[in-house]
Design an enzyme around this catalytic site. Structure first.
Site, PDB file in Angstrom:
ATOM      1  N   ALA A  61       3.978  17.637  -6.987  1.00 53.33           N
ATOM      2  CA  ALA A  61       4.185  16.304  -7.310  1.00 53.33           C
ATOM      3  C   ALA A  61       4.064  15.388  -6.276  1.00 53.33           C
ATOM      4  O   ALA A  61       4.497  15.679  -5.126  1.00 53.33           O
ATOM      5  CB  ALA A  61       5.633  16.206  -7.964  1.00 53.33           C
ATOM      6  N   GLY A 102       5.091  21.779  -7.668  1.00 59.66           N
ATOM      7  CA  GLY A 102       3.974  21.342  -8.882  1.00 59.66           C
ATOM      8  C   GLY A 102       2.743  22.087  -9.063  1.00 59.66           C
ATOM      9  O   GLY A 102       2.111  22.084  -9.938  1.00 59.66           O
ATOM     10  N   GLU A 105       3.094  25.562  -9.757  1.00 61.01           N
ATOM     11  CA  GLU A 105       3.331  25.411 -11.552  1.00 61.01           C
ATOM     12  C   GLU A 105       2.227  25.155 -12.303  1.00 61.01           C
ATOM     13  O   GLU A 105       1.859  25.764 -13.274  1.00 61.01           O
ATOM     14  CB  GLU A 105       4.538  24.482 -11.707  1.00 61.01           C
ATOM     15  CG  GLU A 105       6.011  24.807 -10.979  1.00 61.01           C
ATOM     16  CD  GLU A 105       6.851  23.527 -11.219  1.00 61.01           C
ATOM     17  OE1 GLU A 105       6.493  22.641 -10.673  1.00 61.01           O
ATOM     18  OE2 GLU A 105       7.637  23.623 -11.637  1.00 61.01           O
ATOM     19  N   GLU A 125      10.970  23.079  -3.904  1.00 58.27           N
ATOM     20  CA  GLU A 125      11.747  21.906  -4.569  1.00 58.27           C
ATOM     21  C   GLU A 125      13.067  21.681  -4.121  1.00 58.27           C
ATOM     22  O   GLU A 125      13.569  20.841  -3.760  1.00 58.27           O
ATOM     23  CB  GLU A 125      11.633  21.852  -6.250  1.00 58.27           C
ATOM     24  CG  GLU A 125      10.247  21.531  -6.832  1.00 58.27           C
ATOM     25  CD  GLU A 125       9.494  22.631  -6.984  1.00 58.27           C
ATOM     26  OE1 GLU A 125       9.427  23.710  -6.224  1.00 58.27           O
ATOM     27  OE2 GLU A 125       8.277  22.417  -7.754  1.00 58.27           O
TER      28      GLU A 125
HETATM   29  C1  LIG Z   1       8.671  17.315 -12.607  1.00 62.51           C
HETATM   30  C2  LIG Z   1       8.220  17.704 -11.020  1.00 62.51           C
HETATM   31  C3  LIG Z   1       8.356  19.225 -10.864  1.00 62.51           C
HETATM   32  C4  LIG Z   1       8.091  19.364  -9.449  1.00 62.51           C
HETATM   33  O1  LIG Z   1       8.393  20.734  -9.331  1.00 62.51           O
HETATM   34  C5  LIG Z   1       8.421  18.729  -8.326  1.00 62.51           C
HETATM   35  C6  LIG Z   1       7.578  18.895  -6.997  1.00 62.51           C
HETATM   36  O2  LIG Z   1       6.472  19.248  -7.059  1.00 62.51           O
HETATM   37  S1  LIG Z   1       8.278  18.217  -5.576  1.00 62.51           S
HETATM   38  C7  LIG Z   1       6.921  18.434  -4.480  1.00 62.51           C
HETATM   39  C8  LIG Z   1       7.031  19.909  -4.041  1.00 62.51           C
HETATM   40  N1  LIG Z   1       6.046  19.977  -3.032  1.00 62.51           N
HETATM   41  C9  LIG Z   1       6.549  20.050  -1.559  1.00 62.51           C
HETATM   42  O3  LIG Z   1       7.680  20.199  -1.532  1.00 62.51           O
HETATM   43  C10 LIG Z   1       5.441  20.303  -0.701  1.00 62.51           C
HETATM   44  C11 LIG Z   1       5.759  19.170   0.479  1.00 62.51           C
HETATM   45  N2  LIG Z   1       4.774  19.170   1.427  1.00 62.51           N
HETATM   46  C12 LIG Z   1       4.645  20.019   2.636  1.00 62.51           C
HETATM   47  O4  LIG Z   1       5.495  21.032   2.636  1.00 62.51           O
HETATM   48  C13 LIG Z   1       3.437  19.840   3.588  1.00 62.51           C
HETATM   49  O5  LIG Z   1       3.188  18.632   3.523  1.00 62.51           O
HETATM   50  C14 LIG Z   1       2.286  20.934   3.393  1.00 62.51           C
HETATM   51  C15 LIG Z   1       2.971  22.202   3.419  1.00 62.51           C
HETATM   52  C16 LIG Z   1       1.914  20.614   1.707  1.00 62.51           C
HETATM   53  C17 LIG Z   1       1.271  20.568   4.268  1.00 62.51           C
HETATM   54  O6  LIG Z   1       1.727  20.447   5.536  1.00 62.51           O
HETATM   55  P1  LIG Z   1       0.840  19.905   6.951  1.00 62.51           P
HETATM   56  O7  LIG Z   1      -0.340  20.262   6.694  1.00 62.51           O
HETATM   57  O8  LIG Z   1       1.932  20.083   8.084  1.00 62.51           O
HETATM   58  O9  LIG Z   1       0.998  18.300   6.563  1.00 62.51           O
HETATM   59  P2  LIG Z   1       2.385  17.336   6.398  1.00 62.51           P
HETATM   60  O10 LIG Z   1       3.558  18.158   5.938  1.00 62.51           O
HETATM   61  O11 LIG Z   1       2.249  16.605   7.761  1.00 62.51           O
HETATM   62  O12 LIG Z   1       1.840  16.399   5.273  1.00 62.51           O
HETATM   63  C18 LIG Z   1       0.649  15.690   5.417  1.00 62.51           C
HETATM   64  C19 LIG Z   1       1.036  14.256   4.856  1.00 62.51           C
HETATM   65  O13 LIG Z   1       1.076  14.637   3.357  1.00 62.51           O
HETATM   66  C20 LIG Z   1       2.262  13.891   2.983  1.00 62.51           C
HETATM   67  N3  LIG Z   1       2.760  14.707   1.823  1.00 62.51           N
HETATM   68  C21 LIG Z   1       2.892  16.179   1.734  1.00 62.51           C
HETATM   69  N4  LIG Z   1       3.339  16.445   0.537  1.00 62.51           N
HETATM   70  C22 LIG Z   1       3.405  15.545  -0.409  1.00 62.51           C
HETATM   71  C23 LIG Z   1       3.741  15.412  -1.740  1.00 62.51           C
HETATM   72  N5  LIG Z   1       4.045  16.428  -2.119  1.00 62.51           N
HETATM   73  N6  LIG Z   1       3.978  14.175  -1.843  1.00 62.51           N
HETATM   74  C24 LIG Z   1       3.626  13.124  -1.333  1.00 62.51           C
HETATM   75  N7  LIG Z   1       3.021  13.105  -0.112  1.00 62.51           N
HETATM   76  C25 LIG Z   1       3.080  14.411   0.460  1.00 62.51           C
HETATM   77  C26 LIG Z   1       3.041  13.859   3.983  1.00 62.51           C
HETATM   78  O14 LIG Z   1       4.085  12.884   3.999  1.00 62.51           O
HETATM   79  C27 LIG Z   1       2.252  13.514   5.083  1.00 62.51           C
HETATM   80  O15 LIG Z   1       2.089  12.162   5.066  1.00 62.51           O
HETATM   81  P3  LIG Z   1       2.033  11.353   6.463  1.00 62.51           P
HETATM   82  O16 LIG Z   1       1.752   9.691   5.896  1.00 62.51           O
HETATM   83  O17 LIG Z   1       0.694  11.543   7.126  1.00 62.51           O
HETATM   84  O18 LIG Z   1       3.052  11.317   7.108  1.00 62.51           O
END
Ligand SMILES: CCC[C@H](O)CC(=O)SCCNC(=O)CCNC(=O)[C@H](O)C(C)(C)COP(=O)([O-])OP(=O)([O-])OC[C@H]1O[C@@H](n2cnc3c(N)ncnc32)[C@H](O)[C@@H]1OP(=O)([O-])[O-]
Length: 721
Positions: A61, A102, A105, A125
């Protein structure tokens, strides 16, 4: 955005396109609903593949949408995923890069999952204060079983494609082009029955002693969560999957998510997620920034001094694949360190499953061995005289252009820089013990430090798996500078009637990993005593009369000095603020001796013990620390509140679900923090650290803006100074 095409004649290919991580923003959800509908209604299409652009399936998400409910428009995730699962044509998820939250999911709603061998998947999450609420908490246990699902959902850990295959989370792992493999697979399953592929129809695999399993997990989670509510809700959601029919389980998932979503903890944890990324975009008062300053690669590094810190730093460097020269001049320490480093590397290799990094280290007892390295990290004993000598020698021995770093935790980095021929090539690299495990690295620049060096060190920190924060030079930098008023208040509270365990309990209930006195016992009371002696603050016997508790016109507690005079240095001597079974033991027990020691101390100084509440402990210790945080911002030592908060969350055991001290101040309400500080400052005019600083007053006067707007006010305050 979402792109749709038909490939190989009969496969509908849906590509998620939403940089940076194809997060499921409203526009993407719209796109998925539309393109799935298109594929299902096209008679030429027999099966469907969903993938993400730029080698990334989906990061889940869109966390930015969570900041305001108003942003959460567009089709909701749950019905979107249900419609994919209910489709009468096979839908295959082609997972490259990662499928998180998500994103996973969504993949669990597909009938098949094919992952690239380098891909990772997970339901993180919980780290954002949430639970997998688009059916993840209900589908995952049905697919991989309750114990494995509990482990993934309550920790949020990312797993490799190989582990996912072993767990049955993915059906196939591809070494080459995953989308091609998925299209081929989709062709092969076209027309087949999907009855056995819809996970929501599965029963959770039975678990013997299910009640005992959940009780056990809940107990463990409660202990490690330190007050965080999301891990507990995650266990409750998985329990619903294990005990209720799918639709009722989904209802429970929704209710639990509703509680979490609006909680302050979710806001704090999501703030931490973004703050961690903000600190990577460092800047210096000179205007130099992360995106305009280029570093250069480091091939060979050296560590000087192989005590506890030096050993950890050597291991951390070797684990990044660098060649390391490890120097220790004292024979006994040299032999011990070689053995210890090799053990630490072996343990690390076992833990990570990666090959040993032994061969990369060469040991030497001579400083001459560092002549050809690119970067040196000095980690000798915390003594300015000794460190100065080392820097003079390094400046003479190293090739021109070598970067020189110090691991000091408080000393003046500029003074060390001035001992060298190229002071612009000197910065602090403040690691936290144990240096190969702890995530935080404070990178301390002085007014002369070159941006190139800051860029090099920030990059090196990243390679070492650290969260690096660039800060200015001052006594104690950010972390230890703010810790001093916090500790001082803890001492003053002891004098006024508290006990070490009362104070520690209040701080641990707040969520700190350890209270102030347990930390002091762990790190050793003698360390601070030595520094205070050098500063001329210590009076033998604690002094007497009025002056005993005043230094330079400011309130001072000699309690720590008196403890040291008794040889109570903490865990290492088996006695400190607590007692231990034996020297080196970690199990802290209240010591009756302490009670009479404090009573006698109070009687000697005419102090009458009073009842101290948990609230007073928290307000005095935390608000004094926060007040210093505002001063740090005012002085330009930290670029923003995010830097301070990340330092505290990653280096000082501050509970992440409270977002860091500055975020916490904002949550409490800046006007309340100001009012309480004024109250305590009035009652204790000899404690200047309780006098609210002007930035705090300015922020309150500006209507207490949210943390991400503080920088504007800070700029104004600094320009007036
Ligand atoms: C009803 C809902 C239910 C659902 O279960 C809820 C969810 O899914 S909750 C979500 C569950 N998901 C998570 O918890 C995953 C969260 N994300 C991560 O763990 C890591 O970003 C990931 C492993 C994906 C990539 O790592 P990497 O390669 O080292 O890269 P990085 O980390 O440096 O990120 C690069 C840029 O992407 C941005 N950004 C990233 N994700 C999101 C996002 N979801 N959204 C928006 N932005 C996001 C991040 O801010 C950054 O921006 P900036 O402007 O350059 O600072």
């Amino acid at each position: 955005m979402t792109q749709y095409s038909r490939v190989s004649g009969s496969v509908g290919l849906i590509t998620l396109k939403n940089p940076p991580v194809n997060q499921l923003s409203a526009v993407v959800r719209h796109g998925i609903v539309d393109t799935v509908q298109k594929a299902l209604s096209d008679p030429k299409v027999k099966s469907v593949v969903i993938c993400g652009q730029n080698g990334m399936f989906c990061g889940g998400a869109d966390i930015k949408e969570f900041q305001t409910l108003a942003n959460m428009r567009g089709p909701p995730l749950i019905p979107m995923i249900h419609s994919i699962e209910a489709a009468d044509k096979p839908v295959v998820a082609a997972i490259e890069g990662g499928a998180f939250g998500g994103g996973l999911e969504l993949a669990l709603g597909c009938h098949y999952r094919i992952a690239h061998s380098k891909a990772k998947v997970g339901l993180p999450e919980v780290t954002l204060g949430l639970l997998p609420a688009a059916g993840g908490s209900q589908r995952l246990p049905r697919l991989i079983g309750v114990p494995a699902a509990l482990s993934l959902i309550t920790t949020g850990r990312h797993i490799t494609a190989a582990e996912a295959l072993q767990l049955g989370l993915v059906d196939q792992v591809a070494d080459h082009n995953t989308v091609d493999a998925a299209v081929k697979f989709a062709l092969s399953v076209a027309g087949q029955s999907l009855d056995a592929r819809r996970i929501s129809n599965f029963q959770c695999p039975p678990v013997p002693n299910m009640d005992a399993l959940f009780e056990d997990v809940m107990q463990k989670v409660r202990t490690t969560a330190r007050g965080a509510i999301a891990p507990i809700a995650c266990v409750q959601a998985v329990r619903a999957a294990a005990t209720l029919p799918y639709t009722q389980g989904m209802q429970r998932e929704k209710e639990l998510m509703a509680t979490l979503f609006t909680s302050g903890q979710a806001r704090a944890l999501q703030y931490c997620f973004f703050a961690q990324r903000v600190v990577g975009r460092w800047s210096m008062p000179s205007g130099a920034r992360w995106d305009t300053s280029k570093g250069r690669p480091i091939h060979k590094a050296a560590v000087i001094g192989l005590g506890t810190m030096g050993r950890g730093i050597t291991v951390a460097l070797a684990q990044t694949g660098l060649s390391v020269v490890a120097v220790e001049t004292q024979e006994k320490q040299f032999m011990e360190a070689k053995k210890a480093v090799s053990n630490m590397l072996e343990r690390g290799a076992k833990r990570s499953g990666k090959p040993l990094a032994h061969g990369k280290i060469t040991y030497s007892q001579s400083l001459q061995a560092v002549a050809d390295v690119d970067l040196v990290i000095e980690a000798v004993f915390e003594d300015m005289g000794l460190k100065k000598k080392v820097f003079q020698q390094l400046s003479a021995v190293c090739k021109p252009g070598t970067f020189l770093c110090t691991n000091t935790s408080t000393l003046d980095v500029d003074e060390l820089a001035s001992q060298t021929h190229q002071p612009e090539l000197v910065v602090g690299m403040h690691f936290f013990a144990p240096a190969h495990i702890m995530k935080l690295l404070e990178v301390v620049y002085g007014p002369r430090s070159s941006p190139e060096l800051v860029a090099v060190v920030m990059e090196l920190g990243k390679k070492m798996g650290k969260v690096s924060v660039a800060v200015g030079n001052c006594r104690g930098f950010v972390g230890n500078r703010m810790l001093k008023p916090y500790r001082d208040q803890a001492y003053f509270l002891l004098e006024e009637g508290a006990t070490p365990q009362l104070i520690d309990q209040a701080l641990e209930e707040f969520g700190f990993a350890m209270g102030a006195f347990k930390v002091s016992d762990l790190s050793g009371l003698d360390v601070g005593w030595k520094v205070r002696k050098e500063e001329g603050l210590v009076q033998p016997g604690g002094g007497s009369g009025k002056s005993a508790r005043i230094r330079n016109g400011v309130r001072y507690s000699p309690l720590g000095d008196l403890m040291c005079e008794q040889g109570r240095f903490g865990q290492k001597t088996g006695r400190g603020w607590y007692q231990y079974d034996k020297p080196g033991s970690r199990d802290a027990r209240p010591d009756p001796w302490m009670h009479s020691f404090l009573e006698e101390y109070r009687a000697r100084h005419g102090l009458v013990a009073r009842r101290i509440s948990n609230q007073e402990v928290l307000e005095r210790c935390l608000y004094a620390m926060i007040n210093e945080g505002f001063r740090v911002l005012e002085d330009g030592i930290a670029a923003g509140p995010e830097d301070i908060d990340i330092i505290y969350v990653f280096g000082y055991g501050w509970p992440r679900h409270r977002g860091g001290p500055m975020f916490y101040a904002n949550m409490v309400g800046l006007e309340i923090v100001l009012e309480r500080l004024e109250h305590y400052a009035q009652a204790n005019p000899d404690m200047p650290t309780l006098q609210p600083c002007s930035l705090l007053r300015k922020l309150v006067a500006s209507g207490s803006p949210p943390v991400n707007k503080w920088k504007e006010v800070i700029k104004n305050v600094r320009s007036q100074l």
